[in-house]
Design a protein around this motif. Structure first.
Motif, mmCIF file in Angstrom:
data_model
loop_
_atom_site.group_PDB
_atom_site.id
_atom_site.type_symbol
_atom_site.label_atom_id
_atom_site.label_comp_id
_atom_site.label_asym_id
_atom_site.label_seq_id
_atom_site.Cartn_x
_atom_site.Cartn_y
_atom_site.Cartn_z
ATOM 1 N N SER A 120 43.981 29.140 30.417
ATOM 2 C CA SER A 120 44.169 28.958 29.106
ATOM 3 C C SER A 120 43.280 28.281 28.845
ATOM 4 O O SER A 120 42.896 27.216 29.170
ATOM 5 C CB SER A 120 46.153 28.319 29.901
ATOM 6 N N LYS A 121 43.723 27.843 27.249
ATOM 7 C CA LYS A 121 42.302 27.787 26.179
ATOM 8 C C LYS A 121 42.935 26.355 25.778
ATOM 9 O O LYS A 121 42.345 25.631 25.287
ATOM 10 C CB LYS A 121 42.239 28.614 25.122
ATOM 11 N N SER A 122 44.007 26.120 26.055
ATOM 12 C CA SER A 122 45.066 24.734 25.830
ATOM 13 C C SER A 122 45.200 23.500 26.767
ATOM 14 O O SER A 122 45.500 22.783 26.658
ATOM 15 C CB SER A 122 46.646 24.748 25.804
ATOM 16 N N LEU A 123 44.640 24.238 28.269
ATOM 17 C CA LEU A 123 44.036 23.309 29.437
ATOM 18 C C LEU A 123 42.762 23.433 29.920
ATOM 19 O O LEU A 123 42.163 24.387 30.401
ATOM 20 C CB LEU A 123 45.314 24.221 30.306
ATOM 21 N N VAL A 124 41.970 22.767 30.178
ATOM 22 C CA VAL A 124 40.756 22.261 31.385
ATOM 23 C C VAL A 124 41.147 21.184 32.720
ATOM 24 O O VAL A 124 41.637 20.588 32.257
ATOM 25 C CB VAL A 124 40.188 21.828 30.473
ATOM 26 N N VAL A 125 41.430 22.014 33.529
ATOM 27 C CA VAL A 125 41.452 21.739 34.559
ATOM 28 C C VAL A 125 40.073 21.353 35.677
ATOM 29 O O VAL A 125 39.392 22.138 35.590
ATOM 30 C CB VAL A 125 42.584 22.684 35.596
ATOM 31 N N SER A 126 40.401 20.177 36.596
ATOM 32 C CA SER A 126 39.455 19.652 37.763
ATOM 33 C C SER A 126 40.448 18.780 39.140
ATOM 34 O O SER A 126 41.371 18.347 38.949
ATOM 35 C CB SER A 126 38.200 19.099 37.267
ATOM 36 N N ALA A 127 40.319 19.599 39.917
ATOM 37 C CA ALA A 127 40.248 18.674 41.083
ATOM 38 C C ALA A 127 39.193 19.208 42.132
ATOM 39 O O ALA A 127 38.079 19.436 42.070
ATOM 40 C CB ALA A 127 41.237 20.023 42.190
ATOM 41 N N SER A 128 39.686 18.341 43.078
ATOM 42 C CA SER A 128 38.951 18.131 44.064
ATOM 43 C C SER A 128 39.459 17.554 45.815
ATOM 44 O O SER A 128 40.539 17.182 45.911
ATOM 45 C CB SER A 128 37.889 17.511 44.293
#
Length: 448
Positions: free
Chosen positions: A228-236
């Motif tokens: 989704s272009k409206s969402l930027v996600v990162s996880a660790s």
């Protein structure tokens, strides 16, 4: 008598050190486990023969008899390499003894060879018994008594043989018996330690595979997903051990609604990792199949309670985001409050917290809601973040975590996670990680 004891004990001490060194080596064990038993027996026989030669050289003359701890070599070779190993060691030590001459030379050759063979046969049939110190002591004492008996039978005149036996019997039997028993203890201990090391290596390999499997259960976040272009996600996720109980998930409920969650299973290691996998799959199925979020969490809780023989539980924070409007519905089940980053300042979302999952059946959960604004960043984490401690056992805490978000609204989620982790590493100053540490961060920007 005292001289006999001291010299024989000194020789045994040297042999004990060498035997310990050889027993700790993996080379012989590899031959044995590879099925090359005859090669193993030959090598063990040669080593036993060397021990026997050293015993001969370290011995001393008593009325024409060389008193030594020679027999320990063939006994050890028989114990480790069976009849073949015992015979080879006996022949080597016996032939060397024959070259030294003396009135008891032939009797000693016969005795040494027979002792290697007898110990080999006894160990082949009752190895588990020979590994017991008491049995080993008794066996070796009988072997040395047998040796002295052959001296009485073969050496002439009999009076000379009897005189020799009277002088050496006590130290000869006692030191050889104690030396053999001690070496059996050392070799058995080293073998046990080697087996433990192999088992630890096998378990570590399995844990590394489990770690790979556990990470494969987590969603791969990339430009293509969530897409989704409206969402930027990162996880660790960093486990305190090779595998852990923390998890996060990210999946579409429908084309316009994205579910994201973070959880922390009680405990650590393999049990927590197994329960984590079960909890993650159960939650995903319930949230996708049941439209109402509270009903889905209640159903997941009952499923986890029904098969929770280990009596573990899960803290959970789960939300469903409308990607178009920014409307966020969420449920917290005993989990840490997330951080909302807005206008370069972080604040905790402290709403009504529910009971942990898998702790009790038929628990009711309450759905909360809020409206995200364009550019808002939401940061989720497990208690391994706030409970990270330094060498003085001070916790990182919520206040220090909140300070990490000052003037960070323009930062990417991946950069925020990296900065938080760096701040924690600086704070703990090399102290070991006690708990699993998992973070999930996303920015909602519908104008992108």
């Amino acid at each position: 008598m005292s001289m006999l004891f001291s010299r024989m004990i000194g020789t045994v001490a040297v042999m004990l050190v060498v035997a310990a060194f050889i027993s700790s080596s993996d080379s012989l064990a590899k031959l044995f486990t590879a099925g090359k038993r005859w090669k193993y027996s030959v090598i063990v026989g040669l080593l036993g023969g060397v021990f026997g030669i050293y015993g001969n050289i370290s011995g001393f003359d008593v009325n024409g008899a060389v008193v030594s701890v020679r027999d320990i070599g063939p006994m050890l070779a028989g114990f480790s390499g069976g009849p073949l190993g015992g015979l080879i060691a006996g022949l080597i030590a016996g032939v060397h003894r024959l070259t030294m001459g003396g009135i008891t030379a032939r009797a000693c050759v016969v005795a040494t060879c027979c002792i290697g063979l007898i110990c080999g046969f006894v160990s082949s049939k009752w190895r588990s018994q020979v590994t017991k110190p008491g049995f080993a002591l008794l066996l070796s004492a009988l072997m040395e008594a047998f040796h002295l008996g052959l001296v009485l039978l073969m050496v002439r005149p009999f009076e000379t043989a009897l005189d020799i036996v009277k002088q050496i019997a006590l130290p000869f039997i006692l030191v050889n018996a104690l030396g053999f028993a001690l070496m059996i203890v050392i070799m058995t201990y080293m073998e046990h330690q080697r087996d433990l090391a192999l088992e630890r290596s096998r378990l570590q390999s399995e844990l590394e595979v489990a770690n790979v499997i556990q990470h494969s259960l987590l969603p791969t976040i990339s430009e293509d997903y969530p897409g989704s272009k409206s969402l930027v996600v990162s996880a660790s996720m960093e486990a305190a051990k090779t595998v852990g109980g923390d998890f996060y998930d990210l999946f579409y409920v429908d084309p316009t609604h994205l579910a994201f969650l973070i959880g922390d299973v009680s405990g650590k290691g393999v049990p927590a990792a197994i329960f984590m996998a079960s909890a993650k799959i159960t939650l995903q199925n319930c949230i996708r199949d049941i439209p109402d979020l509270t009903t889905a969490i209640e159903a997941a809780n009952n499923i986890l309670c029904a098969r929770n023989e280990a009596e573990m539980f899960v803290t959970l924070w789960v939300g469903i985001l409308d990607l178009g409007s920014g409307a966020l519905r969420f449920v917290s089940a005993g989990h840490n409050p997330p951080v909302l980053l807005r206008d370069n300042a972080g604040q905790y979302l402290r709403f009504k917290n529910g009971f942990v999952l898998a702790g009790m059946e038929d628990v009711k959960y309450r759905e909360q809601s809020m409206q995200l604004l364009p550019g808002d960043i939401l940061y989720l984490y497990t208690d391994g973040v706030t409970e990270a401690d330094d060498r003085n056992h001070r916790l990182f805490g919520e206040e220090r975590l909140l300070q990490c978000f000052a003037d960070k609204s323009a930062s990417a989620p991946a950069q925020i996670l990296s900065d938080v982790k760096s701040t924690i590493d600086t704070f703990i100053d090399g102290n070991s990680q006690f708990d699993d540490m998992t973070m999930l961060c996303f920015r909602w920007n519908p104008e992108a």
